[in-house]
Design a protein around this motif. Structure first.
Motif, PDB file in Angstrom:
ATOM      1  N   ARG A  54      -3.539  10.095   2.229  1.00 21.14           N
ATOM      2  CA  ARG A  54      -3.784   8.961   4.519  1.00 21.14           C
ATOM      3  C   ARG A  54      -2.589   9.495   5.187  1.00 21.14           C
ATOM      4  O   ARG A  54      -2.540   9.154   6.299  1.00 21.14           O
ATOM      5  CB  ARG A  54      -4.518   7.844   3.439  1.00 21.14           C
ATOM      6  N   LEU A  59       3.706  -2.206  -5.584  1.00 23.30           N
ATOM      7  CA  LEU A  59       4.745  -1.645  -5.262  1.00 23.30           C
ATOM      8  C   LEU A  59       5.722  -1.467  -6.236  1.00 23.30           C
ATOM      9  O   LEU A  59       6.336  -0.618  -5.741  1.00 23.30           O
ATOM     10  CB  LEU A  59       5.323  -2.276  -3.551  1.00 23.30           C
ATOM     11  N   ARG A  68       1.612   1.887   2.943  1.00 24.23           N
ATOM     12  CA  ARG A  68       1.455   1.935   1.380  1.00 24.23           C
ATOM     13  C   ARG A  68       0.763   0.441   1.087  1.00 24.23           C
ATOM     14  O   ARG A  68       0.062   0.370  -0.040  1.00 24.23           O
ATOM     15  CB  ARG A  68       2.684   2.509   0.889  1.00 24.23           C
ATOM     16  N   ALA A  69       1.317  -0.758   1.710  1.00 23.06           N
ATOM     17  CA  ALA A  69       1.234  -1.857   0.868  1.00 23.06           C
ATOM     18  C   ALA A  69      -0.671  -2.514   1.391  1.00 23.06           C
ATOM     19  O   ALA A  69      -1.039  -3.324   0.720  1.00 23.06           O
ATOM     20  CB  ALA A  69       2.448  -2.576   1.445  1.00 23.06           C
ATOM     21  N   MET A  70      -0.658  -1.706   2.507  1.00 22.06           N
ATOM     22  CA  MET A  70      -2.022  -2.457   2.782  1.00 22.06           C
ATOM     23  C   MET A  70      -3.403  -1.391   1.408  1.00 22.06           C
ATOM     24  O   MET A  70      -4.495  -1.354   2.087  1.00 22.06           O
ATOM     25  CB  MET A  70      -2.259  -2.329   4.167  1.00 22.06           C
ATOM     26  N   GLY A  71      -2.575  -0.359   1.621  1.00 16.61           N
ATOM     27  CA  GLY A  71      -3.367   0.720   0.391  1.00 16.61           C
ATOM     28  C   GLY A  71      -3.677   1.416   0.836  1.00 16.61           C
ATOM     29  O   GLY A  71      -4.587   2.014   0.398  1.00 16.61           O
ATOM     30  N   MET A  72      -3.455   2.429   1.762  1.00 17.64           N
ATOM     31  CA  MET A  72      -3.228   3.632   2.184  1.00 17.64           C
ATOM     32  C   MET A  72      -2.633   4.375   0.894  1.00 17.64           C
ATOM     33  O   MET A  72      -1.892   4.309   0.410  1.00 17.64           O
ATOM     34  CB  MET A  72      -2.652   4.067   3.085  1.00 17.64           C
ATOM     35  N   ARG A  73      -2.842   6.246   0.407  1.00 12.32           N
ATOM     36  CA  ARG A  73      -3.245   6.804  -0.227  1.00 12.32           C
ATOM     37  C   ARG A  73      -1.871   7.673   0.117  1.00 12.32           C
ATOM     38  O   ARG A  73      -2.047   7.901   1.429  1.00 12.32           O
ATOM     39  CB  ARG A  73      -3.514   7.564  -0.651  1.00 12.32           C
ATOM     40  N   VAL A 131      -6.958  -2.436   7.015  1.00 12.59           N
ATOM     41  CA  VAL A 131      -7.796  -1.646   6.006  1.00 12.59           C
ATOM     42  C   VAL A 131      -9.388  -2.398   5.919  1.00 12.59           C
ATOM     43  O   VAL A 131      -9.887  -1.356   5.115  1.00 12.59           O
ATOM     44  CB  VAL A 131      -6.911  -3.589   5.386  1.00 12.59           C
ATOM     45  N   ALA A 153      -4.139   1.729  -4.721  1.00 11.31           N
ATOM     46  CA  ALA A 153      -5.023   1.493  -3.257  1.00 11.31           C
ATOM     47  C   ALA A 153      -5.640   0.406  -3.817  1.00 11.31           C
ATOM     48  O   ALA A 153      -5.885  -0.671  -1.983  1.00 11.31           O
ATOM     49  CB  ALA A 153      -5.007   2.659  -2.813  1.00 11.31           C
ATOM     50  N   ARG A 154      -6.647   0.034  -4.120  1.00 11.44           N
ATOM     51  CA  ARG A 154      -7.904  -0.912  -4.344  1.00 11.44           C
ATOM     52  C   ARG A 154      -7.107  -2.213  -4.654  1.00 11.44           C
ATOM     53  O   ARG A 154      -7.576  -3.347  -3.465  1.00 11.44           O
ATOM     54  CB  ARG A 154      -8.457  -0.470  -5.389  1.00 11.44           C
ATOM     55  N   ARG A 161     -10.738  -0.629   8.212  1.00  7.10           N
ATOM     56  CA  ARG A 161     -11.130   0.393   7.582  1.00  7.10           C
ATOM     57  C   ARG A 161     -11.347   1.133   7.082  1.00  7.10           C
ATOM     58  O   ARG A 161     -11.505   2.032   6.650  1.00  7.10           O
ATOM     59  CB  ARG A 161     -10.225   1.539   9.426  1.00  7.10           C
ATOM     60  N   LEU A 162     -10.478   1.054   6.407  1.00  8.51           N
ATOM     61  CA  LEU A 162      -9.639   1.635   4.971  1.00  8.51           C
ATOM     62  C   LEU A 162     -10.748   1.414   3.502  1.00  8.51           C
ATOM     63  O   LEU A 162     -11.145   2.035   2.683  1.00  8.51           O
ATOM     64  CB  LEU A 162      -8.349   1.428   4.402  1.00  8.51           C
ATOM     65  N   ASP A 172      -6.356   0.250 -10.102  1.00 10.89           N
ATOM     66  CA  ASP A 172      -6.202   2.008  -9.022  1.00 10.89           C
ATOM     67  C   ASP A 172      -5.620   1.168  -8.278  1.00 10.89           C
ATOM     68  O   ASP A 172      -6.202  -0.263  -7.275  1.00 10.89           O
ATOM     69  CB  ASP A 172      -7.411   2.684  -8.509  1.00 10.89           C
ATOM     70  N   ARG A 196      -4.021  -3.019  -3.397  1.00 10.07           N
ATOM     71  CA  ARG A 196      -3.755  -3.975  -2.108  1.00 10.07           C
ATOM     72  C   ARG A 196      -4.487  -3.592  -1.495  1.00 10.07           C
ATOM     73  O   ARG A 196      -4.211  -4.673  -0.566  1.00 10.07           O
ATOM     74  CB  ARG A 196      -3.039  -2.195  -2.347  1.00 10.07           C
ATOM     75  N   ARG A 197      -5.817  -2.735  -1.038  1.00  7.47           N
ATOM     76  CA  ARG A 197      -6.592  -3.006   0.129  1.00  7.47           C
ATOM     77  C   ARG A 197      -7.205  -4.230  -0.426  1.00  7.47           C
ATOM     78  O   ARG A 197      -7.859  -5.064   1.018  1.00  7.47           O
ATOM     79  CB  ARG A 197      -7.513  -2.161   0.058  1.00  7.47           C
ATOM     80  N   ASN A 233       1.848  -6.321  -6.256  1.00  9.54           N
ATOM     81  CA  ASN A 233       0.295  -5.543  -5.161  1.00  9.54           C
ATOM     82  C   ASN A 233       0.334  -4.256  -5.392  1.00  9.54           C
ATOM     83  O   ASN A 233       0.571  -2.701  -5.087  1.00  9.54           O
ATOM     84  CB  ASN A 233      -0.440  -5.772  -4.468  1.00  9.54           C
TER      85      ASN A 233
END
Lengths: 385, 311
Positions: A299, B50, A291-296, B99, B71-72, B101-102, B69, B74-75, B48
């Motif tokens: 995913r 959370l 989650r912290a790396m930006g997965m929704r 990341v 997710a964006r 890959r994301l 957003d 956090r990436r 980020n």
């Protein structure tokens, strides 16, 4: 690859000697065969020593040797793997000799001693196999046994047995019933999965949903299966009366529909339970990191939760599949066909061998499905964890 | 780079952060210190998204995070935590490449980047790329976690007790690694730690939290300059408040130009005053000769100057 579970050494010795004792009791204490004037009456019992002669003592010796600790697992496995079909062949041969010169209605039936000894020998083989090395050695006894039994069958060595006669008399029907049983079980499993998987996802997301769904699915388990079959018939009739177009869509009050609905209702619990716990099986730190790396959420589910839950899902699928195969038997009562129909026909006629003709393939199917899915489970477990 | 503007956070009715005003400049390595339950991790996790603030605004790169957003966002921010949270079913290389890959990078670019990162955290020689996390030691796993956080080259890195679960020797190595990486990349780092020694050693700026409030902030030297309130003194000074201060100052700051007596023991001019003091005690000498890195005499430093004249 996970090592097969093996019993503790002390318990294993008790089981081994217990199995050997049961085999000996089957050989010397119970009737091996019985001869009856026709298929519907109880026959006159015949001990193994009388039926098989010298071969009975050879089989007793083999059971004792296979249980003895000094014999290596591999040697014992080979002895048992060859001994079981040999016993079967000798029994078939003895039956054929007993029938010589008698009227065609006379039947030779397998007695309690035969079944007890067969079960004990299979237990011994399983115990020895569990201790053997992994890899090809773990499956060759089953393959050899199956091949030897097929050969005996092909050569007609078992034709004199009443069980085989019952089968031969209605081979086409039994074969069709076997196929139908498989289709019914698979369809019920698929139907159960079609609602257990979404319900599992829902329950995973909401504790309140989990309590409600768990309560409902557990409630189904409390209802006796026969009662549920019975209950569905009037319910479906009422439904069809209210909405006749359903009949056009293929729904019937008796036959496959109530059987599928009932069986899937029972199989849903293990499937649902495994979906809920499998989704929660992933390491919380891995999920938090994802989650912290930006997965929704979606995913995280497909990339983290589902792969890490696979062994749990596979275990649930195995339990549900075996349950479906067993419960589909009751479909025979509501006109769904399958092997259950053969079993209930046998019960109606008091023909024990006809019951077995239906029941033995059910047991074989359940064991086969269990072994197949256990393999799948072990494979799922090798990745990750 | 990161700004907290009057931020408060409530969890289940209790207030975890009270009206926090605090800024982290670009390129800073800012340590958040404080006892457990003081709100440092919550402050970190606001960055980020959370955690969402109950009131106030968190700005990252000048923009309110509530409008981005999640997710964006956090990436674009690296995140490393004590429990690491490597994905057990993925190899080290796949974990590091998460990341990128994301973000939809090409495979070849991800592979090249993974190589680069393994080198950055000094794991390139270990041949770990194809291994699974279960096969790693604790220190290796932490390094992989750090590499994974840095994978998409984020300009901001959040670290929550990143070296908490490893032994002291690996910990020292990882700290040196972080300092090196920070110096080499110029990233903005926000580091939560309960170890004040770690904070003083690494951070260019510190914030001290107590019961959800930032009670002091500034550079290590500013915080160690008397007078500070008793809590801050106790927390970051431990029992060695004065010594820790000496540990931050170079020998030059108390050096005299006059030449030392001929038998005085020598010390490098890059050493700290704490090291000078230690050397004096060890050599039983009240004066040291200060040498440049090349060994040329630069001047002398006396015990009296260390104790009285430091800034």
């Amino acid at each position: 690859m996970a090592a097969p579970e093996r019993p503790a050494p002390g318990a294993e010795a008790v089981l081994r000697f217990g199995a050997a004792a049961l085999a000996l009791f089957g050989l010397y204490g119970l009737p091996w065969l019985s001869i009856a004037p026709n298929r519907l009456v109880l026959g006159a019992p015949l001990g193994a020593a009388d039926a098989l002669g010298f071969a009975a003592h050879a089989l007793a010796l083999l059971a004792a040797v296979a249980a003895w600790r000094g014999i290596p697992d591999r040697v014992a496995s080979v002895l048992l793997t060859l001994g079981i079909p040999a016993a079967l062949g000798a029994t078939g041969f003895a039956a054929a000799r007993l029938l010589e010169g008698r009227p065609p209605a006379v039947r030779v039936m397998l007695g309690g001693g035969f079944w007890l000894a067969l079960g004990a020998a299979c237990l011994l083989l399983a115990l020895r196999r569990a201790r053997g090395a992994p890899g090809w050695r773990s499956w060759w006894p089953a393959a050899t046994l199956a091949l030897a039994c097929a050969a005996l069958w092909r050569w007609g060595a078992l034709d004199a047995l009443s069980l085989v006669a019952e089968y031969r008399a209605r081979a086409d029907r039994v074969d069709a019933a076997l196929l139908r049983h498989l289709v019914l079980s698979a369809a019920a499993l698929g139907l159960a999965a079609s609602f257990a998987v979404p319900l599992g996802w829902w329950a995973f997301r909401s504790a309140r949903a989990e309590a409600a769904i768990g309560g409902a699915l557990n409630g189904v388990q409390v209802v006796p299966a026969l009662a549920l079959f019975g209950l569905l018939i009037p319910l479906l009739s009422a439904l069809l009366g209210a909405a006749p177009w359903l009949r056009a869509a293929g729904l019937e009050a008796i036959g496959a529909a109530p059987a599928l609905l009932t069986v899937s209702a029972y199989a849903a619990l293990p499937l649902w339970r495994s979906v809920v716990s499998g989704l929660g099986a992933a390491d919380p730190a891995a999920v938090a990191a994802a989650r912290a790396m930006g997965m929704r959420d979606r995913r995280i589910a497909t990339e983290i939760r589902v792969p890490l839950g696979l062994p749990v899902f596979a275990a649930g699928l195995r339990v549900a599949a075996v349950q479906c195969i067993g419960l589909a038997t009751l479909g025979g009562l509501v006109g769904a066909g399958g092997l259950g129909a053969i079993v209930f026909e046998g019960m109606a006629q008091f023909a024990a061998d006809l019951i077995l003709v239906g029941a033995l393939p059910i047991v074989a199917l359940a064991l086969g499905a269990d072994a197949l899915l256990r393999g799948l489970e072990a494979r799922a477990g090798t990745r990750g964890a | 780079m990161i700004a907290f503007e009057g931020v408060s956070v409530d969890f289940a009715g209790s207030r975890v952060l009270h009206d926090v005003h605090f800024r982290v400049g670009a390129g800073a390595l800012c340590a958040l210190v404080g006892p457990s339950g003081s709100g440092k991790s919550t402050l970190l996790r606001l960055v980020n998204r959370l955690v969402a603030p109950s009131s106030g605004t968190v700005r990252v790169r000048g923009k309110d995070v509530a409008e981005e957003d999640p997710a964006r966002l956090r990436r674009s921010i690296g995140y490393a935590i004590q429990s690491v949270g490597l994905f057990p079913h993925r190899t080290v290389a796949q974990n590091i490449g998460t990341v990128p890959r994301l973000l939809g990078w090409e495979k070849a670019r991800i592979a090249a980047r993974v190589e680069e990162l393994l080198a950055l955290v000094r794991l390139e020689a270990a041949g770990l790329a194809g291994r699974y996390p279960a096969e790693l030691s604790g220190g290796q796993a932490q390094r992989v976690g750090l590499a994974r956080a840095l994978a998409a080259d984020p300009d901001i890195l959040l670290m929550d007790e990143p070296f908490g679960a490893v032994d002291p020797i690996a910990r020292r190595g990882l700290r040196a690694e972080l300092r090196r990486i920070h110096a080499a990349t110029g990233k903005t780092v926000l580091l939560v730690t309960h170890d004040p020694g770690e904070a003083l050693e690494l951070a260019t700026a510190l914030a001290v939290l107590r019961d959800g409030r930032v009670v002091a902030s500034g550079s290590a030297l500013e915080l160690l300059a008397a007078p500070v309130d008793g809590f801050v003194r106790e927390l970051i000074g431990g029992g060695d408040f004065g010594l820790r201060r000496l540990g931050l100052l170079p020998v030059r700051s108390a050096m005299d130009a006059e030449p030392p007596p001929p038998d005085a023991p020598a010390i490098d001019e890059a050493a700290t005053l704490l090291e000078a003091l230690s050397r004096m005690v060890e050599a039983r000498s009240g004066v040291l000769a200060v040498r440049s890195g090349a060994g040329a005499p630069v001047g002398s430093v006396t015990l009296r100057a260390v104790v009285e004249r430091h800034p």
